[in-house]
Scaffold this motif. Structure first.
Motif, short mmCIF file in Angstrom:
data_model
loop_
_atom_site.label_atom_id
_atom_site.label_comp_id
_atom_site.label_asym_id
_atom_site.label_seq_id
_atom_site.Cartn_x
_atom_site.Cartn_y
_atom_site.Cartn_z
N ALA A 233 0.35 -0.37 -8.25
CA ALA A 233 -0.74 -0.34 -8.44
C ALA A 233 -1.41 -1.26 -10.14
O ALA A 233 -1.54 -0.89 -10.31
CB ALA A 233 -1.60 0.89 -7.92
N TYR B 89 -0.37 -4.50 -10.50
CA TYR B 89 -1.37 -5.76 -10.42
C TYR B 89 -3.14 -4.73 -9.98
O TYR B 89 -3.84 -5.06 -10.59
CB TYR B 89 -1.02 -5.55 -8.41
CG TYR B 89 -0.02 -6.47 -7.89
CD1 TYR B 89 0.25 -7.84 -8.36
CD2 TYR B 89 0.83 -5.48 -7.84
CE1 TYR B 89 0.73 -8.65 -7.88
CE2 TYR B 89 2.45 -6.89 -7.23
CZ TYR B 89 2.76 -8.32 -7.42
OH TYR B 89 2.94 -8.53 -6.74
N VAL C 80 -4.16 -1.69 -10.33
CA VAL C 80 -5.58 -1.27 -8.93
C VAL C 80 -5.24 -0.07 -8.92
O VAL C 80 -4.85 0.76 -9.45
CB VAL C 80 -4.55 -1.68 -7.76
CG1 VAL C 80 -5.64 -1.07 -6.12
CG2 VAL C 80 -4.12 -3.41 -6.97
N LYS C 81 -6.58 0.15 -9.44
CA LYS C 81 -7.22 1.58 -10.17
C LYS C 81 -7.19 2.65 -8.91
O LYS C 81 -6.19 3.69 -10.06
CB LYS C 81 -8.81 1.38 -10.39
CG LYS C 81 -9.01 0.13 -11.39
CD LYS C 81 -10.89 0.60 -11.69
CE LYS C 81 -11.03 -0.26 -12.68
NZ LYS C 81 -12.51 -0.54 -12.82
N PHE D 119 -5.30 3.37 -4.57
CA PHE D 119 -5.62 2.92 -3.43
C PHE D 119 -4.68 4.14 -2.97
O PHE D 119 -3.30 5.35 -3.50
CB PHE D 119 -3.63 2.14 -3.88
CG PHE D 119 -3.31 1.66 -1.78
CD1 PHE D 119 -3.95 0.97 -1.11
CD2 PHE D 119 -1.71 2.43 -1.64
CE1 PHE D 119 -2.88 0.79 -0.34
CE2 PHE D 119 -1.62 1.69 -0.31
CZ PHE D 119 -1.97 0.94 -0.01
N ASP E 72 -9.83 -2.32 2.90
CA ASP E 72 -9.85 -3.15 1.40
C ASP E 72 -9.06 -3.38 1.89
O ASP E 72 -8.12 -3.72 2.68
CB ASP E 72 -9.23 -1.83 0.27
CG ASP E 72 -8.03 -0.99 0.63
OD1 ASP E 72 -6.54 -1.53 0.29
OD2 ASP E 72 -8.25 0.16 1.11
N ILE F 210 -5.71 -4.29 0.24
CA ILE F 210 -4.56 -4.04 0.17
C ILE F 210 -4.04 -3.75 2.15
O ILE F 210 -2.90 -3.91 2.42
CB ILE F 210 -4.40 -3.51 -0.76
CG1 ILE F 210 -4.22 -3.60 -2.11
CG2 ILE F 210 -2.69 -2.59 -0.06
CD1 ILE F 210 -3.66 -2.57 -3.18
N PHE G 147 0.58 -5.96 -2.06
CA PHE G 147 -0.52 -5.09 -3.24
C PHE G 147 -0.19 -7.06 -4.06
O PHE G 147 -1.47 -6.91 -4.85
CB PHE G 147 0.91 -4.37 -3.81
CG PHE G 147 0.12 -2.94 -3.58
CD1 PHE G 147 -0.34 -2.20 -5.03
CD2 PHE G 147 1.01 -2.16 -2.88
CE1 PHE G 147 -1.39 -0.82 -4.60
CE2 PHE G 147 0.97 -0.94 -2.76
CZ PHE G 147 -0.51 -0.17 -3.52
N HIS H 97 -4.22 -7.97 -3.16
CA HIS H 97 -5.18 -7.11 -3.90
C HIS H 97 -6.40 -7.72 -3.64
O HIS H 97 -7.79 -7.17 -3.61
CB HIS H 97 -5.40 -6.29 -5.05
CG HIS H 97 -4.93 -7.00 -6.52
ND1 HIS H 97 -5.20 -7.08 -6.78
CD2 HIS H 97 -3.95 -7.53 -6.28
CE1 HIS H 97 -5.11 -7.85 -8.25
NE2 HIS H 97 -4.29 -7.64 -7.60
#
Length: 325
Positions: A164, A167, A169-170, A172, A185, A187, A244, A247
């Motif tokens: 996370a 990449y 990603v806030k 997951f 989502d 992912i 991931f 995403h």
């Protein structure tokens, strides 16, 4: 040459059978008709301009995932069986695996090893520990099964956090809900699709070795328990990082399947899957049993061991014919 000699020369042996480790990957098919023609097996696709045919490299595939809307002829199935290609019936996008069709000409060597290892709590625990060791690279000495499950859970959480961050990603959270598939989502969609394809390929490898998909050592209670056991060996290295990386993909499911096929070739995962199955069941026999030339059918004897089939043993034992008394 007499008839008996000719039959011995033409009798199938394990060396004549295709080896699943030599197969490249899998093929996902949806809304096509798979048929046998004069040149081989092909997928027939209906389009506004007519029927298009795409050849299928049966000998190079470990399995074919048959998705919704797919039909297949008996002649095509027979060709897949001759090449050792397993057919797996799956749901849309490769998600969910319903059934597998395996070739009949398979040795039971690895099935017997699996059953012996599964039937005893001590040997089953030994296989489960080897599976966790395969995931970690090594396992803490003397760790209980509960502790190994805890270590694995911590490892996966740490991997999610690491990816996370990589990449950007806030947030997951793993979520798999087939009833709300469209609301997930990218992912989660990519991970579910990639895992489903992984299950299909592992399922094919398990069937190709003649093992039972139902006799799991960590998982239980499902006809695919052993498939889930083996597939878990590769998720942290293959499917989770792949998911991931997708995403931001507009079509994460399709892209996950496409990239996973490439990864199977690049990482040579099919030979590794076969080797890992053999190693966890019997480390001493991994890589040897299953490649030897031997008769496919034999008779079991608790004292003498495997005996040749197709032999009349009436004159080799001290027996009394009841009708002669």
């Amino acid at each position: 040459m007499n008839g008996n000699a000719r039959r011995r020369l033409t009798a199938p042996t394990l060396a004549m059978l295709p080896r699943v480790a030599d197969s490249l990957s899998f093929l996902y098919a949806e809304a096509v008709r798979i048929v046998q023609d004069d040149t081989g097996v092909c997928a027939r696709i209906e389009s506004p301009r007519g029927a298009d045919r795409i050849s299928i490299p049966t000998a190079a595939l470990s399995c074919v995932l048959l998705g919704p809307g797919t039909s297949i002829t008996q002649a095509a199935m027979a060709t897949f069986a001759r090449h050792g290609t397993t057919l797996v019936c799956v749901g849309a996008g490769g998600v969910r695996s319903y059934a597998g069709i395996m070739p009949a000409a398979l040795t039971t060597v690895w099935l017997e090893k699996q059953v012996r290892a599964w039937s005893s709590d001590d040997s089953r625990l030994g296989v489960a520990v080897r599976m966790y060791e395969r995931r970690f690279g090594s396992a803490p000495a003397g760790a209980t099964l509960a502790q190994l499950r805890g270590f694995e859970g911590q490892r996966i959480k740490a991997l999610y956090k690491l990816l996370a961050t990589k990449y950007q990603v806030k947030r997951f959270r793993r979520n798999y809900d087939p009833e709300a598939w469209d609301d997930q989502d990218p992912i989660n969609k990519a991970l579910s699709a990639a895992n489903a394809c992984m299950y299909g390929v592992v399922h094919a490898a398990v069937l190709a070795l003649g093992c039972s998909p139902a006799l799991g050592f960590i998982h239980s209670g499902t006809q695919l328990a052993f498939v889930y056991d083996i597939a878990d060996l590769y998720k942290a290295r293959v499917t989770i990082p792949l998911a991931f990386s997708l995403h931001a993909s507009p079509d994460p499911e399709r892209e996950a399947r496409r990239q996973l096929r490439d990864n199977f070739r690049a990482y040579k995962l099919m030979p590794q899957i076969v080797n890992d199955i053999q190693h966890v069941l019997d480390p001493d026999a991994a890589g040897s049993v299953g490649d030897r030339t031997s008769d496919l059918l034999h008779l079991w004897d608790p004292t003498a061991g495997p005996l040749p089939a197709g032999v009349n043993y009436g004159f080799e034992a001290d027996i009394v014919d009841p009708e002669s008394e």
